[in-house]
Design a protein around this motif. Structure first.
Motif, PDB file in Angstrom:
ATOM      1  N   GLY A 237      33.151  46.102  42.178  1.00  0.00           N
ATOM      2  CA  GLY A 237      31.870  45.656  41.641  1.00  0.00           C
ATOM      3  C   GLY A 237      32.023  44.524  40.652  1.00  0.00           C
ATOM      4  O   GLY A 237      31.285  43.531  40.699  1.00  0.00           O
ATOM      5  N   ARG A 238      32.975  44.644  39.752  1.00  0.00           N
ATOM      6  CA  ARG A 238      33.197  43.583  38.771  1.00  0.00           C
ATOM      7  C   ARG A 238      33.708  42.317  39.445  1.00  0.00           C
ATOM      8  O   ARG A 238      33.362  41.198  39.045  1.00  0.00           O
ATOM      9  CB  ARG A 238      34.192  44.051  37.718  1.00  0.00           C
ATOM     10  CG  ARG A 238      34.313  43.107  36.532  1.00  0.00           C
ATOM     11  CD  ARG A 238      35.294  43.628  35.519  1.00  0.00           C
ATOM     12  NE  ARG A 238      35.438  42.690  34.417  1.00  0.00           N
ATOM     13  CZ  ARG A 238      36.367  42.802  33.485  1.00  0.00           C
ATOM     14  NH1 ARG A 238      37.215  43.814  33.514  1.00  0.00           N
ATOM     15  NH2 ARG A 238      36.454  41.916  32.517  1.00  0.00           N
ATOM     16  N   LEU A 239      34.526  42.484  40.484  1.00  0.00           N
ATOM     17  CA  LEU A 239      35.001  41.321  41.233  1.00  0.00           C
ATOM     18  C   LEU A 239      33.838  40.591  41.888  1.00  0.00           C
ATOM     19  O   LEU A 239      33.808  39.350  41.913  1.00  0.00           O
ATOM     20  CB  LEU A 239      36.013  41.785  42.294  1.00  0.00           C
ATOM     21  CG  LEU A 239      36.745  40.693  43.075  1.00  0.00           C
ATOM     22  CD1 LEU A 239      37.669  39.906  42.155  1.00  0.00           C
ATOM     23  CD2 LEU A 239      37.556  41.312  44.217  1.00  0.00           C
ATOM     24  N   LEU A 240      32.861  41.340  42.391  1.00  0.00           N
ATOM     25  CA  LEU A 240      31.681  40.726  42.997  1.00  0.00           C
ATOM     26  C   LEU A 240      30.868  39.961  41.961  1.00  0.00           C
ATOM     27  O   LEU A 240      30.376  38.860  42.237  1.00  0.00           O
ATOM     28  CB  LEU A 240      30.830  41.805  43.669  1.00  0.00           C
ATOM     29  CG  LEU A 240      29.485  41.363  44.238  1.00  0.00           C
ATOM     30  CD1 LEU A 240      29.672  40.276  45.292  1.00  0.00           C
ATOM     31  CD2 LEU A 240      28.736  42.548  44.830  1.00  0.00           C
ATOM     32  N   VAL A 241      30.712  40.528  40.774  1.00  0.00           N
ATOM     33  CA  VAL A 241      29.969  39.842  39.718  1.00  0.00           C
ATOM     34  C   VAL A 241      30.645  38.521  39.364  1.00  0.00           C
ATOM     35  O   VAL A 241      29.991  37.481  39.225  1.00  0.00           O
ATOM     36  CB  VAL A 241      29.845  40.741  38.477  1.00  0.00           C
ATOM     37  CG1 VAL A 241      29.245  39.974  37.302  1.00  0.00           C
ATOM     38  CG2 VAL A 241      28.985  41.958  38.791  1.00  0.00           C
TER      39      VAL A 241
END
Length: 284
Positions: A237-241
């Motif tokens: 999720g953080r990688l997507l952000v």
């Protein structure tokens, strides 16, 4: 693919122009990632690579997207499984209490807590958890990973968001199973309440709950962006952000496609488990 390209700006120019790179280098990078080609051509090339299992190369990391996802995914799985356990324990307990004490204060309280957990935004719950249990009481760390203590606050934050849904469906499923004719017959014959609950009511209510848990598992695996960002925790999720903020087209597209795949697989597994628990599901 199209939504990412609706964002204003160019990812290569944003990455290199601020560093003072010459125009020739910028154009070579745009050619490297196919950004100098017409949009329909880019889309066809993207689909062709996707069929081959090639998610492309990240613009900001300059590494294969699949490798980056593989590095971050275990952390997301750990968080999602812990959050699912929290949702099952809290939601299942509230739903069971509401069904057993229907119409009593315990039922009203369980429904109130269920509605509250569904209504609270994840980012608000996470911020309050950090303020109370990390900055205030200093029980758990507010960021990072490494030990089980780093997992408690993110798992609680994400699990509470799903606990209300689990509680409401569990309550309804138990009440419906308890009103079935064979359960009423067993009750009239004097079957002890504990055996009636475990052998008939909970067993018949299980398929619907398992299906919901599959949906929630897919949601948790694909929806960790806010929680991982709040707690500065690595993960998908953080990688997507980071990819969306930097307009890293290949990385954002790869994360979204992978999340969609995981969501589909989780739903498929839950359907199989539900069919194994309920023979009626297997009937043509």
């Amino acid at each position: 693919f199209l939504m990412m390209r609706l964002l204003p700006g160019d990812p290569v120019e944003a990455l290199l122009a601020e560093a003072g790179a010459p125009p020739a280098l910028i154009e070579s990078w745009r050619s490297r990632y196919g950004l100098d080609r017409p949009l329909p051509v880019q889309y066809v090339l993207y689909l062709g690579a996707l069929v081959r299992g090639d998610l492309g190369e990240s613009i900001i990391y300059r590494r294969p997207v699949l490798a980056l996802i593989g590095e971050q995914f275990p952390s997301t799985v750990t968080l999602a499984l812990a959050a699912l356990a929290v949702a099952l324990v809290l939601g299942g307990g509230l739903g069971l209490a509401g069904a057993l004490y229907r119409g009593r204060p315990a039922d009203w309280l369980s429904r109130l807590l269920a509605v509250g957990s569904v209504s609270l935004p994840t980012y608000w719950t996470g911020i309050v958890a950090v303020m109370v249990f990390s900055a205030g009481l200093r029980w758990f760390p507010a960021s990072g990973e490494g030990t089980w203590r780093h997992l408690v606050l993110p798992a609680m934050t994400l699990g509470i968001a799903s606990a209300g849904v689990v509680a409401r469906l569990t309550r309804v499923a138990i009440l419906e199973a308890g009103s079935a004719p064979h359960v009423q017959v067993a009750l009239s014959k004097g079957l002890p309440g504990r055996l009636l609950l475990t052998r008939h009511v909970l067993l018949n209510a299980a398929p619907g709950v398992v299906t919901l848990l599959g949906l929630q598992a897919g949601f948790l695996l694909a929806g960790t962006a806010i929680t991982e960002t709040i707690f500065s925790r690595p993960g998908l999720g953080r990688l997507l952000v980071e990819a969306v903020v930097a307009q890293d087209y290949p990385l954002a597209q790869g994360c979204i496609m992978f999340a969609a795949l995981i969501y589909t697989l989780a739903n498929t597994v839950s359907d199989i488990a539900s069919a194994a628990l309920d023979p009626r599901v297997r009937e043509p």
